[in-house]
Design a protein around this motif. Structure first.
Motif, PDB file in Angstrom:
ATOM      1  N   THR A  40       0.808  -1.223   0.000  1.00  0.00           N
ATOM      2  CA  THR A  40       0.000   0.000   0.000  1.00  0.00           C
ATOM      3  C   THR A  40       0.842   1.275   0.000  1.00  0.00           C
ATOM      4  O   THR A  40       0.312   2.363  -0.164  1.00  0.00           O
ATOM      5  CB  THR A  40      -0.937   0.033   1.221  1.00  0.00           C
ATOM      6  OG1 THR A  40      -0.132   0.067   2.404  1.00  0.00           O
ATOM      7  CG2 THR A  40      -1.855  -1.171   1.241  1.00  0.00           C
ATOM      8  N   LYS A  45       6.306   5.557   2.565  1.00  0.00           N
ATOM      9  CA  LYS A  45       5.996   6.969   2.866  1.00  0.00           C
ATOM     10  C   LYS A  45       6.526   7.351   4.240  1.00  0.00           C
ATOM     11  O   LYS A  45       7.119   8.419   4.399  1.00  0.00           O
ATOM     12  CB  LYS A  45       4.492   7.222   2.767  1.00  0.00           C
ATOM     13  CG  LYS A  45       3.982   7.236   1.343  1.00  0.00           C
ATOM     14  CD  LYS A  45       2.578   7.777   1.220  1.00  0.00           C
ATOM     15  CE  LYS A  45       1.568   6.814   1.768  1.00  0.00           C
ATOM     16  NZ  LYS A  45       0.170   7.232   1.525  1.00  0.00           N
ATOM     17  N   THR A  74       1.469   4.253  -6.855  1.00  0.00           N
ATOM     18  CA  THR A  74       0.654   5.437  -7.140  1.00  0.00           C
ATOM     19  C   THR A  74       0.453   6.280  -5.888  1.00  0.00           C
ATOM     20  O   THR A  74       0.585   7.509  -5.918  1.00  0.00           O
ATOM     21  CB  THR A  74      -0.713   5.016  -7.712  1.00  0.00           C
ATOM     22  OG1 THR A  74      -0.479   4.256  -8.907  1.00  0.00           O
ATOM     23  CG2 THR A  74      -1.584   6.216  -8.017  1.00  0.00           C
ATOM     24  N   LYS A  75       0.162   5.626  -4.774  1.00  0.00           N
ATOM     25  CA  LYS A  75      -0.041   6.337  -3.504  1.00  0.00           C
ATOM     26  C   LYS A  75       1.249   7.009  -3.042  1.00  0.00           C
ATOM     27  O   LYS A  75       1.233   8.143  -2.549  1.00  0.00           O
ATOM     28  CB  LYS A  75      -0.549   5.370  -2.436  1.00  0.00           C
ATOM     29  CG  LYS A  75      -1.937   4.837  -2.714  1.00  0.00           C
ATOM     30  CD  LYS A  75      -2.318   3.768  -1.713  1.00  0.00           C
ATOM     31  CE  LYS A  75      -3.631   3.104  -2.076  1.00  0.00           C
ATOM     32  NZ  LYS A  75      -3.941   1.978  -1.189  1.00  0.00           N
ATOM     33  N   TYR A  76       2.374   6.313  -3.208  1.00  0.00           N
ATOM     34  CA  TYR A  76       3.657   6.886  -2.810  1.00  0.00           C
ATOM     35  C   TYR A  76       3.968   8.113  -3.665  1.00  0.00           C
ATOM     36  O   TYR A  76       4.322   9.167  -3.151  1.00  0.00           O
ATOM     37  CB  TYR A  76       4.780   5.848  -2.928  1.00  0.00           C
ATOM     38  CG  TYR A  76       6.124   6.402  -2.547  1.00  0.00           C
ATOM     39  CD1 TYR A  76       6.501   6.468  -1.211  1.00  0.00           C
ATOM     40  CD2 TYR A  76       7.000   6.900  -3.499  1.00  0.00           C
ATOM     41  CE1 TYR A  76       7.726   7.012  -0.839  1.00  0.00           C
ATOM     42  CE2 TYR A  76       8.216   7.442  -3.146  1.00  0.00           C
ATOM     43  CZ  TYR A  76       8.578   7.495  -1.813  1.00  0.00           C
ATOM     44  OH  TYR A  76       9.779   8.046  -1.441  1.00  0.00           O
TER      45      TYR A  76
END
Length: 92
Positions: A40, A45, A74-76
């Motif tokens: 995730t 992060k 993508t989240k990072y």
């Protein structure tokens, strides 16, 4: 440990915390961050925030295995858009 910075982040099943010695990274030092699994993006992060809090600069990220279905890259990159994330293997 002596003086540390701490960063908590959410997991699928709870919350965890990473710590780093405040003097582990020199001001302006470029860092290659290595991780075993990118799921995730929470661990990456948190680690990136700790390195920046010490004054370091994330040069790039390398992960051994990425699980693309969890969109960690993508989240990072939403939070660290100028950091390249390199993946060795992609899982399902």
């Amino acid at each position: 440990p002596y003086l540390t910075h701490a960063e908590s982040y959410g997991l699928e099943y709870g919350v965890d915390t990473l710590e780093i010695h405040q003097d582990a990274v020199l001001d302006g030092e470029r860092v290659l961050l290595l991780d075993d699994v990118l799921a995730t993006g929470g661990t990456l992060k948190a680690a990136s925030k700790l390195i920046e809090r010490c004054g370091g600069v994330i040069d790039s990220v390398a992960v051994l295995l990425e699980i693309p279905g969890l969109a960690g890259k993508t989240k990072y990159n939403a939070e660290f858009p100028n950091v390249a994330v390199h993946t060795i293997f992609e899982g399902n």
